[in-house]
Write a protein that holds these residues in place. Structure first.
Motif, PDB file in Angstrom:
ATOM      1  N   LYS A 210       0.859  -1.176   0.000  1.00 31.26           N
ATOM      2  CA  LYS A 210       0.000   0.000   0.000  1.00 31.26           C
ATOM      3  C   LYS A 210       0.896   1.226   0.000  1.00 31.26           C
ATOM      4  N   ALA A 211       0.649   2.131  -0.954  1.00 31.34           N
ATOM      5  CA  ALA A 211       1.443   3.352  -1.092  1.00 31.34           C
ATOM      6  C   ALA A 211       0.547   4.555  -0.838  1.00 31.34           C
ATOM      7  N   VAL A 212       0.946   5.402   0.091  1.00 30.56           N
ATOM      8  CA  VAL A 212       0.165   6.577   0.477  1.00 30.56           C
ATOM      9  C   VAL A 212       1.041   7.816   0.357  1.00 30.56           C
ATOM     10  N   ILE A 213       0.549   8.847  -0.333  1.00 26.89           N
ATOM     11  CA  ILE A 213       1.286  10.101  -0.425  1.00 26.89           C
ATOM     12  C   ILE A 213       1.081  10.890   0.862  1.00 26.89           C
TER      13      ILE A 213
ATOM     14  N   MET B 243      -6.806  11.253   1.449  1.00 24.83           N
ATOM     15  CA  MET B 243      -5.596  10.584   1.018  1.00 24.83           C
ATOM     16  C   MET B 243      -5.613  10.216  -0.465  1.00 24.83           C
ATOM     17  N   ILE B 244      -4.430  10.251  -1.053  1.00 25.25           N
ATOM     18  CA  ILE B 244      -4.202   9.692  -2.384  1.00 25.25           C
ATOM     19  C   ILE B 244      -3.352   8.449  -2.161  1.00 25.25           C
ATOM     20  N   TRP B 245      -3.876   7.286  -2.550  1.00 26.77           N
ATOM     21  CA  TRP B 245      -3.176   6.045  -2.243  1.00 26.77           C
ATOM     22  C   TRP B 245      -3.433   4.974  -3.302  1.00 26.77           C
ATOM     23  N   ARG B 246      -2.571   3.952  -3.287  1.00 30.97           N
ATOM     24  CA  ARG B 246      -2.695   2.801  -4.186  1.00 30.97           C
ATOM     25  C   ARG B 246      -2.377   1.522  -3.405  1.00 30.97           C
ATOM     26  N   ARG B 247      -3.063   0.469  -3.782  1.00 27.85           N
ATOM     27  CA  ARG B 247      -2.733  -0.867  -3.265  1.00 27.85           C
ATOM     28  C   ARG B 247      -2.437  -1.740  -4.481  1.00 27.85           C
ATOM     29  N   PHE B 248      -1.258  -2.340  -4.505  1.00 29.20           N
ATOM     30  CA  PHE B 248      -0.917  -3.133  -5.680  1.00 29.20           C
ATOM     31  C   PHE B 248      -0.150  -4.392  -5.315  1.00 29.20           C
TER      32      PHE B 248
ATOM     33  N   LEU C 213      11.978  -7.995   3.063  1.00 29.83           N
ATOM     34  CA  LEU C 213      10.856  -7.247   3.643  1.00 29.83           C
ATOM     35  C   LEU C 213       9.856  -8.187   4.310  1.00 29.83           C
ATOM     36  N   ARG C 214       9.292  -7.730   5.409  1.00 29.98           N
ATOM     37  CA  ARG C 214       8.325  -8.526   6.161  1.00 29.98           C
ATOM     38  C   ARG C 214       6.972  -7.835   6.196  1.00 29.98           C
ATOM     39  N   VAL C 215       5.945  -8.595   6.493  1.00 30.82           N
ATOM     40  CA  VAL C 215       4.592  -8.049   6.604  1.00 30.82           C
ATOM     41  C   VAL C 215       4.560  -6.979   7.693  1.00 30.82           C
ATOM     42  N   ARG C 216       3.887  -5.862   7.388  1.00 29.11           N
ATOM     43  CA  ARG C 216       3.733  -4.671   8.225  1.00 29.11           C
ATOM     44  C   ARG C 216       4.961  -3.766   8.205  1.00 29.11           C
ATOM     45  N   GLU C 217       6.000  -4.175   7.510  1.00 32.76           N
ATOM     46  CA  GLU C 217       7.192  -3.326   7.427  1.00 32.76           C
ATOM     47  C   GLU C 217       6.919  -2.134   6.507  1.00 32.76           C
ATOM     48  N   LYS C 218       7.501  -0.981   6.832  1.00 38.25           N
ATOM     49  CA  LYS C 218       7.301   0.237   6.055  1.00 38.25           C
ATOM     50  C   LYS C 218       8.622   0.736   5.475  1.00 38.25           C
ATOM     51  N   PHE C 219       8.530   1.408   4.347  1.00 35.93           N
ATOM     52  CA  PHE C 219       9.693   2.092   3.791  1.00 35.93           C
ATOM     53  C   PHE C 219       9.224   3.301   2.997  1.00 35.93           C
ATOM     54  N   LEU C 220      10.175   4.127   2.569  1.00 36.61           N
ATOM     55  CA  LEU C 220       9.855   5.437   2.012  1.00 36.61           C
ATOM     56  C   LEU C 220      10.313   5.563   0.559  1.00 36.61           C
TER      57      LEU C 220
ATOM     58  N   GLN D  35       4.710   6.844   1.506  1.00 35.63           N
ATOM     59  CA  GLN D  35       4.930   5.815   2.516  1.00 35.63           C
ATOM     60  C   GLN D  35       4.418   4.478   1.976  1.00 35.63           C
ATOM     61  N   LEU D  36       5.296   3.485   1.938  1.00 36.35           N
ATOM     62  CA  LEU D  36       4.916   2.153   1.469  1.00 36.35           C
ATOM     63  C   LEU D  36       4.910   1.171   2.630  1.00 36.35           C
ATOM     64  N   ARG D  37       3.894   0.305   2.632  1.00 35.34           N
ATOM     65  CA  ARG D  37       3.764  -0.688   3.710  1.00 35.34           C
ATOM     66  C   ARG D  37       3.499  -2.056   3.104  1.00 35.34           C
ATOM     67  N   VAL D  38       4.224  -3.045   3.578  1.00 34.84           N
ATOM     68  CA  VAL D  38       3.989  -4.421   3.145  1.00 34.84           C
ATOM     69  C   VAL D  38       2.764  -4.947   3.886  1.00 34.84           C
ATOM     70  N   GLU D  39       1.698  -5.231   3.155  1.00 36.06           N
ATOM     71  CA  GLU D  39       0.461  -5.701   3.794  1.00 36.06           C
ATOM     72  C   GLU D  39       0.355  -7.217   3.826  1.00 36.06           C
ATOM     73  N   LYS D  40       0.815  -7.862   2.754  1.00 36.60           N
ATOM     74  CA  LYS D  40       0.717  -9.320   2.673  1.00 36.60           C
ATOM     75  C   LYS D  40       1.854  -9.853   1.822  1.00 36.60           C
ATOM     76  N   ILE D  41       2.209 -11.100   2.070  1.00 33.56           N
ATOM     77  CA  ILE D  41       3.076 -11.848   1.163  1.00 33.56           C
ATOM     78  C   ILE D  41       2.333 -13.136   0.843  1.00 33.56           C
ATOM     79  N   THR D  42       1.956 -13.295  -0.416  1.00 33.24           N
ATOM     80  CA  THR D  42       1.090 -14.398  -0.807  1.00 33.24           C
ATOM     81  C   THR D  42       1.714 -15.201  -1.946  1.00 33.24           C
ATOM     82  N   GLU D  43       0.985 -16.219  -2.385  1.00 33.39           N
ATOM     83  CA  GLU D  43       1.482 -17.089  -3.450  1.00 33.39           C
ATOM     84  C   GLU D  43       1.170 -16.508  -4.819  1.00 33.39           C
ATOM     85  N   PHE D  44       2.011 -16.831  -5.759  1.00 34.54           N
ATOM     86  CA  PHE D  44       1.841 -16.430  -7.155  1.00 34.54           C
ATOM     87  C   PHE D  44       0.596 -17.108  -7.737  1.00 34.54           C
ATOM     88  N   GLU D  45      -0.212 -16.364  -8.487  1.00 32.91           N
ATOM     89  CA  GLU D  45      -1.386 -16.912  -9.166  1.00 32.91           C
ATOM     90  C   GLU D  45      -1.154 -16.831 -10.667  1.00 32.91           C
ATOM     91  N   ALA D  46      -1.145 -17.982 -11.329  1.00 33.92           N
ATOM     92  CA  ALA D  46      -0.776 -18.053 -12.741  1.00 33.92           C
ATOM     93  C   ALA D  46      -1.703 -17.248 -13.639  1.00 33.92           C
TER      94      ALA D  46
END
Length: 215
Positions: free
Chosen positions: A13-16, A22-27, A87-94, A106-117
């Motif tokens: 999740k990226a938040v300005i 807020m202006i934000w994206r989740r990707f 990077l770990r879940v809930r970790e933040k970086f700039l 501000q970027l935050r790791v929300e999840k680490i999941t499996e690849f979906e083909a």
């Protein structure tokens, strides 16, 4: 960026900073996404033009693509991946962009999941509002402009231009007014088309394409 090795998927999740609402994206990105690729993803996600210097600060260390006159980075952004950073879940970086306007994301790791083909990566799955326009002066200036270009005032000005048949002469102004009128109407479909159609590389031809997301 799909691959047979099936890397894990990181939900970010990226938040300005400094903007309300807020202006934000989740990707979703693959764990083998490089720092350079993440830079271009963010440029597309917020509709910026990659005309200015940038850097990430991750674990108190700066990363980024070196440009003449800019900061020198000890690691190559084209080879360091998110997986390398551990990077770990809930970790933040700039992520910082345009040191004159001083955009801070501000970027935050929300999840680490499996690849979906069946899924194409990277992909923006959610977000709010179009990104701030370049060279507007930063977060505080953007907030002031937002008040000045209220929906009512923009609609009035556009109607006046149309009534006076000044469309040709006022194209630049109309484009600016359209941005403010459509600020809250993020087009995820178009954003993802740009993510999927553009090679995430330093190719100058690509950089010319990552401009304002048309509305």
């Amino acid at each position: 960026m799909n691959g047979s090795s099936a890397p894990s998927i990181i939900q970010l999740k990226a938040v300005i900073s400094g903007i309300s609402p807020m202006i934000w994206r989740r990707f979703l990105v693959t764990a083998d996404t490089t720092i350079a690729q993440l830079h271009y993803i963010l440029q597309i996600a917020f509709g910026w033009t990659d005309e200015y210097l940038h850097r990430f600060v991750i674990h108190a260390k700066p990363y980024g693509i070196h440009h003449i006159g800019g900061e020198w980075f000890s690691d190559d952004a084209n080879t360091v991946t998110l997986l390398d950073l551990g990077l770990r879940v809930r970790e933040k970086f700039l992520y910082e962009y345009n040191f004159f306007d001083n955009w801070q994301v501000q970027l935050r790791v929300e999840k680490i999941t499996e690849f979906e083909a069946e899924q194409t990566y990277p992909v923006c799955i959610e977000g709010k509002r179009n990104g701030p326009i370049e060279d507007c002066g930063g977060a505080w200036a953007f907030q002031e402009l937002r008040q000045e270009f209220s929906e009512a005032s923009v609609a009035y000005r556009m109607a006046k231009i149309l009534v006076n048949d000044e469309i040709t002469q006022r194209r630049g102004e109309l484009r600016q007014l359209s941005y403010w009128l459509l600020l809250d109407r993020l087009d995820l479909r178009k954003l993802n088309q740009r993510l999927q159609q553009s090679p995430l590389s330093e190719d100058p031809a690509f950089r010319e394409e990552i401009i304002f997301i048309d509305t």
